[in-house]
Write a protein that holds these residues in place. Sequence first.
Motif, mmCIF file in Angstrom:
data_model
loop_
_atom_site.group_PDB
_atom_site.id
_atom_site.type_symbol
_atom_site.label_atom_id
_atom_site.label_comp_id
_atom_site.label_asym_id
_atom_site.label_seq_id
_atom_site.Cartn_x
_atom_site.Cartn_y
_atom_site.Cartn_z
ATOM 1 N N ASP A 35 1.545 13.268 -10.564
ATOM 2 C CA ASP A 35 1.962 13.571 -9.153
ATOM 3 C C ASP A 35 3.861 13.809 -8.853
ATOM 4 O OD1 ASP A 35 1.851 12.854 -6.511
ATOM 5 O OD2 ASP A 35 2.756 11.109 -6.353
ATOM 6 N N ASP A 95 8.682 10.784 -4.760
ATOM 7 C CA ASP A 95 8.095 9.416 -5.606
ATOM 8 C C ASP A 95 8.286 8.602 -5.798
ATOM 9 O OD1 ASP A 95 5.086 8.832 -6.086
ATOM 10 O OD2 ASP A 95 5.293 9.395 -8.736
ATOM 11 N N HIS A 119 4.851 7.157 -1.357
ATOM 12 C CA HIS A 119 4.145 6.639 -0.968
ATOM 13 C C HIS A 119 4.138 4.915 -1.439
ATOM 14 C CE1 HIS A 119 1.354 7.235 -4.265
ATOM 15 N NE2 HIS A 119 2.418 7.674 -4.695
ATOM 16 N N THR A 139 2.544 11.261 -3.322
ATOM 17 C CA THR A 139 3.492 11.904 -2.757
ATOM 18 C C THR A 139 3.548 13.242 -2.764
ATOM 19 O OG1 THR A 139 5.318 10.461 -4.050
ATOM 20 C CG2 THR A 139 5.884 12.881 -3.083
ATOM 21 N N ASP A 169 -2.643 11.025 -9.483
ATOM 22 C CA ASP A 169 -2.463 9.371 -8.617
ATOM 23 C C ASP A 169 -3.829 8.963 -8.373
ATOM 24 O OD1 ASP A 169 0.326 9.192 -9.502
ATOM 25 O OD2 ASP A 169 0.426 9.060 -7.672
ATOM 26 N N HIS A 302 2.375 0.023 -7.116
ATOM 27 C CA HIS A 302 1.527 -0.312 -6.071
ATOM 28 C C HIS A 302 0.495 -1.173 -6.242
ATOM 29 C CE1 HIS A 302 2.060 4.413 -5.623
ATOM 30 N NE2 HIS A 302 2.010 4.704 -6.230
HETATM 31 MN MN MN Z 1 2.925 8.578 -6.563
#
Ligand code: MN
Length: 330
Positions: A35, A95, A119, A139, A169, A302
């Motif tokens: 990403d 990112d 993100h 991203t 991702d 995340h």
């Molecule tokens: Mn990412």
Amino acid sequence: MTMSVAWREETTQIGEVLRQSEKVLILEHEKPDGDSIGAGLGLALGMLFLGKNAILLSQDPHPSTYDFLPGRHLHIVVSDMKSEYGPFDAVVFLDCADRARAGAAVEFAKGDIVINIDHHVTNSMFGDINLVDPGASSTSELVFYLLKTMQVPITRNIAICLYTGIISDTGAFRYENTTSRTFAVASHLVDAGADPSRIANQLYECRTASFLLLLGKALQTLSLHHDGKVASVEITREMIRDAGSSFQETDGIVDYPRSIEGVEVALCFKERPDGIGVDVSFRSKCRVDVSKIAEALGGGGHPRAAGATITGSMEEAKDKVFSLLSKEQI
Ligand code: MN
Ligand code: AMP
Ligand code: MN
């Protein structure tokens, strides 16, 4: 493509700043993944189209898996960076949940305006302008909207980079972060010339023999905990050496313990080559927010994919992680 997104104002502001900038520095996070690389090369190619002087910088090199991506000539690593290349009118972090995520590249992040495109739900909003949406798959998805706002044509080369970022991702559209908007952007990128089968082939069907040897060694360490809801593997420096592999190739091994039926949390402990300690990759399937566990260890990420660096030995790292996990409802 119409944009019904919450951050139209941010993309417009970023577009104005970038259009007025001569020199733009774009930063990826340390140990860049698909990403950050896809978003970085896509944005750098977009800047080149606008006649800007753009440099894409990262602390660590790009894994050779991404050698097929266009725009590589715009990328350099910190050891090849010179302060004379600056000063920059704008610095764009991609990112990165915080400045420190860019590692040693931060030293060169001196510019009039800092732009933060990311993100991660844990993002600290460190930029002068922040385009941060935890609802975005990647991203790369956000960079697509930025370039659209700036009316930069999505060339075939840009499309290949951004599509690669999105499928990296989302685990090729398998993870929870895949939304109808992700498919809408992907569809646009395919129309612009990204070839899904060729890119998937580059990412998933071009493994090295040394990766498979390392995977075999890692899987021999597989252990299950919490009634089979937690699965863990570990990779030592010795295993990497014996397989003729590299630390970069440990990426993705955590997906194997995660793929076991009934497993909710998967862990991969990886001894770092610099001897500082152990990098831990956390993955979860649907309930446990592993970013909280990673954050408690000084890392982040995340809800379903997170990581942290733990100083000390493999045993110390495992003790720390398992004692935190035992307090979680799994
Ligand atoms: Mn990412
Ligand atoms: P990895 O397990 O290295 O593939 O990392 C999974 C995700 O966790 C990454 O995409 C990052 O969002 C995040 N992450 C990994 N390592 C760290 C770290 N040391 N600090 C903050 N976030 C991290
Ligand atoms: Mn990343």
